[in-house]
Each structure stands twice: as structure tokens, then as C-alpha cells.
Motif scaffolding. Sequence first.
Motif, PDB file in Angstrom:
ATOM      1  N   SER A 252       0.833  -1.208   0.000  1.00 25.38           N
ATOM      2  CA  SER A 252       0.000   0.000   0.000  1.00 25.38           C
ATOM      3  C   SER A 252       0.863   1.253   0.000  1.00 25.38           C
ATOM      4  CB  SER A 252      -0.927   0.011   1.215  1.00 25.38           C
ATOM      5  OG  SER A 252      -1.853  -1.052   1.150  1.00 25.38           O
ATOM      6  N   PHE A 253       1.968   1.211   0.744  1.00 24.80           N
ATOM      7  CA  PHE A 253       2.875   2.351   0.814  1.00 24.80           C
ATOM      8  C   PHE A 253       3.484   2.654  -0.555  1.00 24.80           C
ATOM      9  CE2 PHE A 253       7.279   3.846   1.395  1.00 24.80           C
ATOM     10  CZ  PHE A 253       7.022   5.085   1.955  1.00 24.80           C
ATOM     11  N   LYS A 254       3.945   1.609  -1.251  1.00 25.01           N
ATOM     12  CA  LYS A 254       4.554   1.813  -2.563  1.00 25.01           C
ATOM     13  C   LYS A 254       3.532   2.375  -3.555  1.00 25.01           C
ATOM     14  CE  LYS A 254       7.464  -1.189  -4.177  1.00 25.01           C
ATOM     15  NZ  LYS A 254       8.088  -2.466  -4.609  1.00 25.01           N
ATOM     16  N   LYS A 255       2.311   1.887  -3.452  1.00 19.22           N
ATOM     17  CA  LYS A 255       1.255   2.391  -4.331  1.00 19.22           C
ATOM     18  C   LYS A 255       0.965   3.865  -4.026  1.00 19.22           C
ATOM     19  CE  LYS A 255      -3.515   1.495  -5.770  1.00 19.22           C
ATOM     20  NZ  LYS A 255      -4.729   0.649  -5.550  1.00 19.22           N
ATOM     21  N   ALA A 256       0.970   4.183  -2.734  1.00 17.91           N
ATOM     22  CA  ALA A 256       0.675   5.554  -2.317  1.00 17.91           C
ATOM     23  C   ALA A 256       1.745   6.527  -2.790  1.00 17.91           C
ATOM     24  CB  ALA A 256       0.538   5.625  -0.796  1.00 17.91           C
ATOM     25  N   ILE A 257       3.020   6.187  -2.567  1.00 20.55           N
ATOM     26  CA  ILE A 257       4.079   7.119  -2.957  1.00 20.55           C
ATOM     27  C   ILE A 257       4.221   7.182  -4.482  1.00 20.55           C
ATOM     28  CG2 ILE A 257       5.286   6.866  -0.770  1.00 20.55           C
ATOM     29  CD1 ILE A 257       7.390   5.154  -2.219  1.00 20.55           C
ATOM     30  N   GLY A 258       3.866   6.088  -5.152  1.00 23.07           N
ATOM     31  CA  GLY A 258       3.867   6.121  -6.618  1.00 23.07           C
ATOM     32  C   GLY A 258       2.845   7.114  -7.145  1.00 23.07           C
ATOM     33  N   SER A 259       1.670   7.107  -6.507  1.00 19.42           N
ATOM     34  CA  SER A 259       0.606   8.036  -6.897  1.00 19.42           C
ATOM     35  C   SER A 259       1.003   9.476  -6.590  1.00 19.42           C
ATOM     36  CB  SER A 259      -0.692   7.677  -6.153  1.00 19.42           C
ATOM     37  OG  SER A 259      -1.694   8.639  -6.383  1.00 19.42           O
ATOM     38  N   LEU A 260       1.552   9.695  -5.415  1.00 23.40           N
ATOM     39  CA  LEU A 260       1.951  11.050  -5.031  1.00 23.40           C
ATOM     40  C   LEU A 260       3.092  11.568  -5.902  1.00 23.40           C
ATOM     41  CD1 LEU A 260       1.830  10.664  -1.139  1.00 23.40           C
ATOM     42  CD2 LEU A 260       0.202  11.906  -2.587  1.00 23.40           C
ATOM     43  N   TYR A 261       3.983  10.677  -6.297  1.00 28.56           N
ATOM     44  CA  TYR A 261       5.102  11.071  -7.160  1.00 28.56           C
ATOM     45  C   TYR A 261       4.601  11.498  -8.542  1.00 28.56           C
ATOM     46  CZ  TYR A 261       9.409  10.816  -9.864  1.00 28.56           C
ATOM     47  OH  TYR A 261      10.467  11.115 -10.694  1.00 28.56           O
ATOM     48  N   LYS A 262       3.655  10.730  -9.077  1.00 35.37           N
ATOM     49  CA  LYS A 262       3.089  11.071 -10.389  1.00 35.37           C
ATOM     50  C   LYS A 262       2.361  12.399 -10.351  1.00 35.37           C
ATOM     51  CE  LYS A 262       2.474   6.343 -12.094  1.00 35.37           C
ATOM     52  NZ  LYS A 262       1.470   5.299 -12.475  1.00 35.37           N
ATOM     53  N   GLN A 263       1.750  12.700  -9.199  1.00 32.58           N
ATOM     54  CA  GLN A 263       1.021  13.953  -9.039  1.00 32.58           C
ATOM     55  C   GLN A 263       1.941  15.100  -8.640  1.00 32.58           C
ATOM     56  OE1 GLN A 263      -2.052  13.068  -6.214  1.00 32.58           O
ATOM     57  NE2 GLN A 263      -3.140  11.702  -7.585  1.00 32.58           N
ATOM     58  N   LYS A 264       3.256  14.820  -8.602  1.00 29.71           N
ATOM     59  CA  LYS A 264       4.271  15.833  -8.319  1.00 29.71           C
ATOM     60  C   LYS A 264       4.089  16.473  -6.949  1.00 29.71           C
ATOM     61  CE  LYS A 264       4.956  16.850 -13.212  1.00 29.71           C
ATOM     62  NZ  LYS A 264       4.972  17.885 -14.280  1.00 29.71           N
ATOM     63  N   GLN A 265       3.637  15.649  -6.004  1.00 28.35           N
ATOM     64  CA  GLN A 265       3.472  16.155  -4.646  1.00 28.35           C
ATOM     65  C   GLN A 265       4.640  15.794  -3.745  1.00 28.35           C
ATOM     66  OE1 GLN A 265      -0.548  16.215  -2.876  1.00 28.35           O
ATOM     67  NE2 GLN A 265      -1.135  14.907  -4.559  1.00 28.35           N
ATOM     68  N   ILE A 266       5.415  14.788  -4.140  1.00 27.65           N
ATOM     69  CA  ILE A 266       6.565  14.385  -3.329  1.00 27.65           C
ATOM     70  C   ILE A 266       7.798  14.154  -4.209  1.00 27.65           C
ATOM     71  CG2 ILE A 266       5.097  13.269  -1.582  1.00 27.65           C
ATOM     72  CD1 ILE A 266       6.074  10.554  -2.770  1.00 27.65           C
ATOM     73  N   VAL A 267       8.940  14.152  -3.529  1.00 27.05           N
ATOM     74  CA  VAL A 267      10.217  13.783  -4.152  1.00 27.05           C
ATOM     75  C   VAL A 267      10.696  12.518  -3.458  1.00 27.05           C
ATOM     76  CG1 VAL A 267      12.607  14.458  -4.547  1.00 27.05           C
ATOM     77  CG2 VAL A 267      10.791  16.170  -4.670  1.00 27.05           C
ATOM     78  N   ILE A 268      11.080  11.515  -4.233  1.00 25.92           N
ATOM     79  CA  ILE A 268      11.588  10.254  -3.669  1.00 25.92           C
ATOM     80  C   ILE A 268      13.109  10.287  -3.707  1.00 25.92           C
ATOM     81  CG2 ILE A 268      11.643   7.746  -3.872  1.00 25.92           C
ATOM     82  CD1 ILE A 268       8.906   7.882  -5.199  1.00 25.92           C
ATOM     83  N   LYS A 269      13.726  10.172  -2.534  1.00 28.71           N
ATOM     84  CA  LYS A 269      15.184  10.168  -2.434  1.00 28.71           C
ATOM     85  C   LYS A 269      15.683   8.820  -1.924  1.00 28.71           C
ATOM     86  CE  LYS A 269      15.638  15.138  -1.743  1.00 28.71           C
ATOM     87  NZ  LYS A 269      16.278  16.215  -0.933  1.00 28.71           N
ATOM     88  N   SER A 270      16.975   8.653  -1.915  1.00 28.64           N
ATOM     89  CA  SER A 270      17.541   7.369  -1.497  1.00 28.64           C
ATOM     90  C   SER A 270      17.315   7.092  -0.022  1.00 28.64           C
ATOM     91  CB  SER A 270      19.052   7.343  -1.795  1.00 28.64           C
ATOM     92  OG  SER A 270      19.706   8.401  -1.104  1.00 28.64           O
ATOM     93  N   ASP A 271      17.157   8.151   0.771  1.00 27.29           N
ATOM     94  CA  ASP A 271      16.983   7.958   2.217  1.00 27.29           C
ATOM     95  C   ASP A 271      15.576   8.279   2.698  1.00 27.29           C
ATOM     96  OD1 ASP A 271      17.135  10.641   1.683  1.00 27.29           O
ATOM     97  OD2 ASP A 271      18.409  11.129   3.406  1.00 27.29           O
ATOM     98  N   GLY A 272      14.633   8.528   1.774  1.00 26.85           N
ATOM     99  CA  GLY A 272      13.274   8.790   2.202  1.00 26.85           C
ATOM    100  C   GLY A 272      12.479   9.595   1.174  1.00 26.85           C
ATOM    101  N   ILE A 273      11.373  10.143   1.622  1.00 25.78           N
ATOM    102  CA  ILE A 273      10.511  10.939   0.745  1.00 25.78           C
ATOM    103  C   ILE A 273      10.311  12.324   1.359  1.00 25.78           C
ATOM    104  CG2 ILE A 273       9.308   8.989  -0.289  1.00 25.78           C
ATOM    105  CD1 ILE A 273       7.011   9.458   1.671  1.00 25.78           C
ATOM    106  N   GLU A 274      10.065  13.315   0.486  1.00 28.14           N
ATOM    107  CA  GLU A 274       9.847  14.686   0.949  1.00 28.14           C
ATOM    108  C   GLU A 274       8.701  15.312   0.162  1.00 28.14           C
ATOM    109  OE1 GLU A 274      13.374  16.950   0.446  1.00 28.14           O
ATOM    110  OE2 GLU A 274      14.519  15.856   1.968  1.00 28.14           O
ATOM    111  N   LEU A 275       8.005  16.236   0.828  1.00 30.85           N
ATOM    112  CA  LEU A 275       7.002  17.029   0.114  1.00 30.85           C
ATOM    113  C   LEU A 275       7.695  17.926  -0.884  1.00 30.85           C
ATOM    114  CD1 LEU A 275       4.615  18.169   2.996  1.00 30.85           C
ATOM    115  CD2 LEU A 275       4.006  16.710   1.061  1.00 30.85           C
ATOM    116  N   LYS A 276       7.102  18.047  -2.071  1.00 33.56           N
ATOM    117  CA  LYS A 276       7.716  18.881  -3.096  1.00 33.56           C
ATOM    118  C   LYS A 276       7.372  20.342  -2.843  1.00 33.56           C
ATOM    119  CE  LYS A 276       8.335  19.099  -8.063  1.00 33.56           C
ATOM    120  NZ  LYS A 276       7.991  18.528  -9.379  1.00 33.56           N
TER     121      LYS A 276
END
Length: 276
Positions: A252-276
Motif C-alpha cells: 500500500s505504501f509503494k502504491k501511495a508514494i507512486g501516486s503522489l510522485y506522479k502527481q508531483k506532490q513528493i520527491v523520492i530520495k535514497s533515504d526517504g521521501i519529501e514534500l515537493k
Amino acid sequence: MIHLGQLNTLEILRETPPGLFLGDDEGNEILLPNKYVPTSFEIGDKLSVFAYLDSHERPVTTTLKPYMKVNEFGLLRVTALSDFGAFLDWGLEKDLFVPFKEQARDMIEGKWYVVYCYLDEETNRLVGSSKTNKFLSNEELTVERFDEVDLMVSRFTDLGVEMIINQQHKGLVYQDEIFKELKLGEKLKGVVKKVREDNKIDLSLQHIGYKNIEPSAQIVLDALERNGGSLPLHDKSDPEAIKKRLNMSKKSFKKAIGSLYKQKQIVIKSDGIELK
């Protein structure tokens, strides 16, 4: 009651040499000059007309539709200047007057300005003002996060573009989230991206279906905001760490961050995720 600066539906009472006299349900009457009288009509017909003051300061009506009404913002062009202020074309025979004291900066003939139309209580005249901020307030908001809103471009700044929201509030679209050319006075749809503690509003022009965002993505967003905009979780994180932090499965987490990434709401980094 007949409202100046607004469209009124009035009844044709009688025909006179100057034009038709129209009335409301309270016995008030007002003239529709001959130049605006329809080619065919009957006494008792209803007409939709705009009420304002003519060049002699007399209340009259017109079938012309102005570019804006009272208590609204609009983009208007200066047609003439005088010793007292500026005159702006708002689609009627008589231009809208903006006195010097209501000009955010000295107006120039031929230029376009975002102005607010209001009824001056002292003179009972419809006037305009380019000091738009004093007619906007974020003290008591009528919008909340994820609401779709009507926007008007009001000002360009180094941070981004200031917007008038639903003719009531002001907000900002940040420069790095603007992906098309915007023009002063342009009207468009947007979304309330964030309401800050001081009631400042961040906006998005991307129609990304905020209200329909899946629950797991919303949980991640909320956790990011509680944690200062970042989380030490990513698609390679241990499932137990994800469950402990967010109470959801790694799938569920991977699906969630995938959706948020596509919507340009987050940045995925090697050590975590951040709000864009």
C-alpha cells in the motif's frame, strides 16, 4: 428593491417618450432609455437589465452586460484620464471611474488593470479600485484544503503568482509549479493545496483530483506534514518500519508514494521521501 451595479429582473410598467419605465415588486421605478428598448414588448413583460447611474448621475438601466458587476473583480482597460482619476471601459456607455485615491499606482491610458467595483456609500456611485488587497480577506476562510476554486491572476511576484480566490480570498501559486504562461486578469480553475497556520493559502493549478486521492496516499501526506515535510521511508524500506510508522503494508505504501510522485506532490530520495 432595485440594486445598482447588478442585474435586475424588472417588469415593464409603461412606455414614455424617453423610454420604458420598469418596476420591481416594491413599487420602485427606473428608466430603460429608448436606445435599449427591445423591438417588440408588451406591458407586463419582464426584462433583465443592469442598473447604474448615467452621465447625469441619474439611475437608469441598460440591456448591455458589463464585464463585471458590483463587488466583483475584473480586468479593465483605461480609456481616459482626468484631473480626478481614470476612466475604464467596462462594457457600458459610461465608463467606470477610478479616483486617484483608489489607484494602487498611477494608471496609464491604454493599460489594463485588475480592479474591484464597489458602491461608494457617500456618493451612491459605482466606482473602481485597483487597491485590490483591501477588498480581500483571509481572516475567515470559506475554503479548505483540496477544494476546487475559481481563480483570477492578480499579481506577478518573485515567489510566484498571486491569485484572487472565489472573489473573496487571496492565495499564491509558487513559480516552480507553474507550467504555462499566465496573463493578468486570466480566470481559471485551481485547487487549494495547503492552508497555512496564518491562513495564507497555497494553490495548485494542476487538476490532480485531490478530493479523490486514495486513502493510503492521504495518510502518507498527513504523516509528511506532521513530520516537517519528510519521512525516512522509501520503496526499499523494511515492511515492519513502514507498518510501525504508517500502519499500512509495504504494498500500500509503494502504491501511495507512486501516486503522489506522479502527481508531483513528493520527491523520492535514497533515504526517504519529501514534500515537493
